[in-house]
Enzyme design. Structure first.
Site, PDB file in Angstrom:
ATOM      1  N   ASP A 103       0.131 -30.226   7.302  1.00 59.67           N
ATOM      2  CA  ASP A 103       0.701 -29.023   6.700  1.00 59.67           C
ATOM      3  C   ASP A 103       0.214 -27.807   7.475  1.00 59.67           C
ATOM      4  O   ASP A 103      -0.682 -27.893   8.305  1.00 59.67           O
ATOM      5  CB  ASP A 103       0.379 -28.940   5.216  1.00 59.67           C
ATOM      6  CG  ASP A 103      -1.109 -28.904   4.920  1.00 59.67           C
ATOM      7  OD1 ASP A 103      -1.887 -28.684   5.860  1.00 59.67           O
ATOM      8  OD2 ASP A 103      -1.484 -29.095   3.760  1.00 59.67           O
ATOM      9  N   CYS A 155      -8.213 -55.105  -8.071  1.00 55.93           N
ATOM     10  CA  CYS A 155      -7.735 -55.931  -9.181  1.00 55.93           C
ATOM     11  C   CYS A 155      -7.863 -57.422  -8.895  1.00 55.93           C
ATOM     12  O   CYS A 155      -8.027 -58.228  -9.811  1.00 55.93           O
ATOM     13  CB  CYS A 155      -6.282 -55.577  -9.504  1.00 55.93           C
ATOM     14  SG  CYS A 155      -6.100 -53.936 -10.257  1.00 55.93           S
TER      15      CYS A 155
END
Length: 385
Positions: free
Chosen positions: A98, A314
């Site tokens: 940016d 997970c």
């Protein structure tokens, strides 16, 4: 798609028959990016607590880095000597930088905006600094990202129309200066649509920048604290005036619901710090909504963070263990939560893209809202850099 020789080209693959949702491919010097895409934010040349290898394993296609922060440290000259940001980060996939304008804007009392650019004080040591369109482009060329952004003036929420128009018109003048200053042929310079919260100004800005023929367009000045329905109204107004053959990038947006609402309206690219910011506090994104794993209820919960998730956290660790790490102040806890959140957003975007390709995006979006608990909706401040 016609090969124009441009460094970045957008290929529209399919558009939803009943909405503006689009699936495409962004072709860049460092490989293709399938859209719609969420871009993890690596403000200082790294996605917080993550290695480049881990980002690749999660499936990140492109990351974002920040011109303002990298200009202060290590400095663009250091990155340039290292061979550019890709080599410096050890990241062989696309990068977007940016312009630094939003970060300078967020310094508030430490900066002054003039026609030449922005004078401000470093948040590190208070030293006086200046950045304008030419300086921003020079720094971004030294950093060497695939996609760089024009220097723009962002406005706050709320914002009166006079202030919004002045900032928008200055953004347009700065965009022309950025185009003139841009030299590197292996980088694509995107313009940024402004106009605050005026439908008329948003349309005017989109039309003005489209006439300047940028290879892509950012949508700035949204997700700065305004209600979500107002952001959606601004998108509804301006999107029909955005070029259909160029990528559209909604800047600073990253909550799951906002991602899908942006896709619904034809946005291709998103970025946000939310995924890793909330992870550091033990907050998890799941298909059912937010889960705060540091809470006492998970002390003896030996299930994964989210059933069915394929991320490393997970697959190997329990809520109880990750809660223990967070409560003990162990950085591995924040890392595991970050891995999960980034992978969750990757899967969400993959699912959205596949739904568009199969002409079932409205049903995909509806299924999301049926499962996701909006009572745990995120604050807009959690999305900001």
């Amino acid at each position: 798609m016609t090969d124009t020789g441009a460094p970045v080209r957008y290929e529209l693959i399919r558009q939803c028959a009943v909405t503006g949702a689009r699936a495409g491919i962004l072709h860049t010097p460092h490989g293709p990016v399938e859209t719609p895409v969420y871009m993890p934010v690596g403000t200082q040349g790294v996605v917080k607590a993550m290695t480049s290898r881990e980002m690749a394993e999660i499936g990140a296609q492109i990351v974002l880095s920040n011109t303002y922060h990298l200009s202060l440290r290590p400095g663009p000259e250091v990155v340039e000597k290292a061979g550019g940001l890709h080599r410096f980060m050890v990241w062989d996939r696309p990068i977007l930088t940016d312009s630094g304008g939003f970060q300078v804007f967020s310094l508030s009392g430490l900066r002054k905006i003039t026609e030449e650019g922005m004078r401000f004080r470093s948040h590190l040591d208070g030293s006086a600094l200046f950045m304008g369109p030419e300086e921003s482009i020079r720094i971004q060329e030294q950093l060497g990202a695939d996609i760089i952004m024009a220097f723009d003036e962002c406005t706050a929420w709320p914002c009166d129309e006079k202030t919004a128009r002045a900032a928008m018109e200055r953004t347009h003048r700065w965009a022309k200066r950025c185009q003139k200053a841009h030299r590197r042929e292996d980088q694509a310079l995107f313009g940024i649509v402004q106009g605050a919260f005026s439908e008329q100004l948003r349309i005017e800005s989109a039309q003005t920048l489209a006439a300047m023929d940028f290879p892509g367009y950012g949508i700035g000045g949204l997700s700065v604290g305004e209600p979500k329905d107002l952001m959606y109204r601004m998108l509804d107004a301006l999107m029909p005036h955005m070029p259909n053959d160029k990528p559209r990038y909604l800047m600073g947006v990253g909550t799951p619901d906002c991602l899908l609402e942006g896709i619904l309206r034809g946005v291709d690219m998103f970025d946000c710090v939310l995924a890793t910011r909330i992870a550091r506090n033990g907050t998890i994104l799941t298909g059912q909504g937010r889960l705060v794993v540091r809470n006492a209820r998970y002390r003896e919960d030996f299930r994964p963070l989210e059933e069915g998730c394929d991320c490393e956290a997970c697959r190997h660790y329990s809520r109880a263990y990750i809660r223990h790490l967070i409560k003990a102040g162990e950085i591995t806890g924040a890392r595991l939560c970050s891995i999960h959140n980034l992978r969750y957003l990757k899967r969400l975007m993959q699912g959205a893209r596949q739904a568009i390709l199969e002409d079932r995006f409205p049903a995909y979006r509806e299924a999301f809202y049926q499962q996701f608990d909006m009572r745990g909706a995120f604050n807009r401040s959690e999305e900001t850099q």
